[in-house]
Design an enzyme around this catalytic site. Structure first.
Site, mmCIF file in Angstrom:
data_model
loop_
_atom_site.group_PDB
_atom_site.id
_atom_site.type_symbol
_atom_site.label_atom_id
_atom_site.label_comp_id
_atom_site.label_asym_id
_atom_site.label_seq_id
_atom_site.Cartn_x
_atom_site.Cartn_y
_atom_site.Cartn_z
ATOM 1 N N SER A 128 0.831 -1.196 0.000
ATOM 2 C CA SER A 128 0.000 0.000 0.000
ATOM 3 C C SER A 128 0.873 1.256 0.000
ATOM 4 O O SER A 128 1.675 1.439 -0.912
ATOM 5 C CB SER A 128 -0.944 -0.056 1.216
ATOM 6 O OG SER A 128 -1.961 0.899 1.111
ATOM 7 N N ASP A 282 -8.399 -5.357 -5.929
ATOM 8 C CA ASP A 282 -8.157 -4.115 -5.182
ATOM 9 C C ASP A 282 -9.028 -3.010 -5.786
ATOM 10 O O ASP A 282 -9.003 -2.792 -6.998
ATOM 11 C CB ASP A 282 -6.674 -3.741 -5.268
ATOM 12 C CG ASP A 282 -6.245 -2.737 -4.209
ATOM 13 O OD1 ASP A 282 -7.042 -1.844 -3.878
ATOM 14 O OD2 ASP A 282 -5.100 -2.841 -3.735
ATOM 15 N N HIS A 311 -7.835 -5.131 -1.305
ATOM 16 C CA HIS A 311 -6.586 -4.483 -0.913
ATOM 17 C C HIS A 311 -5.922 -5.197 0.261
ATOM 18 O O HIS A 311 -4.697 -5.306 0.331
ATOM 19 C CB HIS A 311 -6.859 -3.022 -0.547
ATOM 20 C CG HIS A 311 -5.625 -2.237 -0.272
ATOM 21 N ND1 HIS A 311 -4.658 -2.004 -1.228
ATOM 22 C CD2 HIS A 311 -5.178 -1.626 0.861
ATOM 23 C CE1 HIS A 311 -3.678 -1.283 -0.710
ATOM 24 N NE2 HIS A 311 -3.967 -1.054 0.557
#
Length: 336
Positions: A128, A282, A311
């Site tokens: 991320s 995601d 995600h």
């Protein structure tokens, strides 16, 4: 405490502001070898601290502390490194200066060169916002970073991702207790609302449809939303979260003097042997964005994580996804 502090003194940020008495909190695993070339840099992500990266470290894993010297620097704004919650007036709370991904990596560079004398990085990796920092490492120091493995993260924050950030910021700031960032008690309603907004983004539609949250110990959807999402954000300081949101929203590895906002040039400059691992489902660091970025990189392969965990497939919650990421890292590290 289980981490160390590297004091940076007064640092001038990209914004032109000076942050006095700045510091990075970091933790290391393993031993630096004599050649100082067994280094893995593994930055933290939005709302996370170093211990939340530890699921990917172990003697049976690619990030093996018996073989590598692993450094997890805590991102500025996360409550351990310089943040709104731990900085003295007049730079505390909502007065904390804006910090970029470039600022973070520039200061991390100081950490590893000044504290350890490191000049080579075997691998830059992260999830991320940690992935964005890994990209920045490879673009800012292309002769230093030998391998790159960002997972569930892109080299800049694309427009739809910005929409997510606008929503979670608004949810937090709508709480009257936020008091324009000058609160004396946490804005609990805003933090809980932020968690509920985020719940629709962090996992995918099939994750919810197939009730995968039951694998995490929650018997109902409502219990999952309150127990997982609300509680995770209640642990954080609101201004810290907002500072990291600003960093995330303005992320772009080309926004610096080195590349003058030429995004493709920044990607093309990355010399590291790279494996780019988006998650197929995601909703905000999308595989389409990652595929475009990978095509611009000269030594990169596109290896999506085929998961319905969205995600959060990159967060170590699901064994199959964790093993996929670890396997890709092992393969990358084995290549000379």
């Amino acid at each position: 405490m289980d981490y160390e502090i590297f004091h940076l003194g007064a640092v001038r940020l990209q914004s032109g502001a000076t942050l006095p008495n700045a510091f990075i909190a970091y933790k290391t695993y393993g031993t630096l070898n004599a050649a100082k070339d067994n280094v893995i840099i593994f930055p933290t992500s939005f709302g996370d601290q170093h211990y939340q990266n530890e699921w990917l470290i172990g003697e049976d894993k690619a990030l093996n502390p018996k073989q590598y010297f692993i450094i997890i620097p805590n991102m500025l704004g996360n409550g351990l490194s310089s943040s709104p919650s731990n900085t003295a007036s007049p730079y505390d709370q909502a007065n904390f200066p804006n910090v970029t991904i470039y600022d973070n990596v520039t200061l991390q560079y100081r950490l590893i060169t000044e504290r350890f004398g490191i000049r080579k990085i075997a691998l830059a990796t992260g999830w991320s916002m940690g992935a964005i920092q890994a990209f920045q490492w490879a673009a800012s120091y292309p002769d230093m970073v030998e391998r790159l493995a960002p997972f569930a993260g892109t080299a800049k924050t694309w427009p739809h991702n910005i929409v997510l950030i606008e929503g979670i910021r608004a949810a937090l700031q709508a709480d009257a207790a936020w008091y324009n960032g000058q609160y004396t008690v946490p804005p609990e309603v805003g933090l809980r609302t932020l968690g509920r907004v985020y719940a629709s983004w962090g996992f995918s539609q099939p994750f919810y449809r197939e009730e995968c949250y039951k694998e995490l110990g929650y018997e109902s959807l409502s219990a999952f939303i309150s127990g997982f999402w609300e509680e995770s954000f209640l642990q954080s300081d609101a201004n810290d979260l907002l500072a990291m949101m600003w960093t995330w929203q303005h992320a772009d590895i080309s926004k610096n003097e080195m590349y003058a906002c030429d995004f493709e040039a920044a990607l093309q400059s990355i010399q590291a042997r790279s494996v780019v691992m988006p998650v197929r489902t995601d909703l905000y660091f999308t595989p389409e964005d990652s595929e475009y970025e990978t095509r611009q990189m000269p030594n990169a392969t596109f290896q999506p994580i085929e998961s319905i965990w969205g995600h959060l497939a990159g967060f170590g919650l699901n064994r199959v996804d964790a093993e996929f990421i670890d396997g890709a890292l092992k393969e990358l590290l084995e290549k000379n």
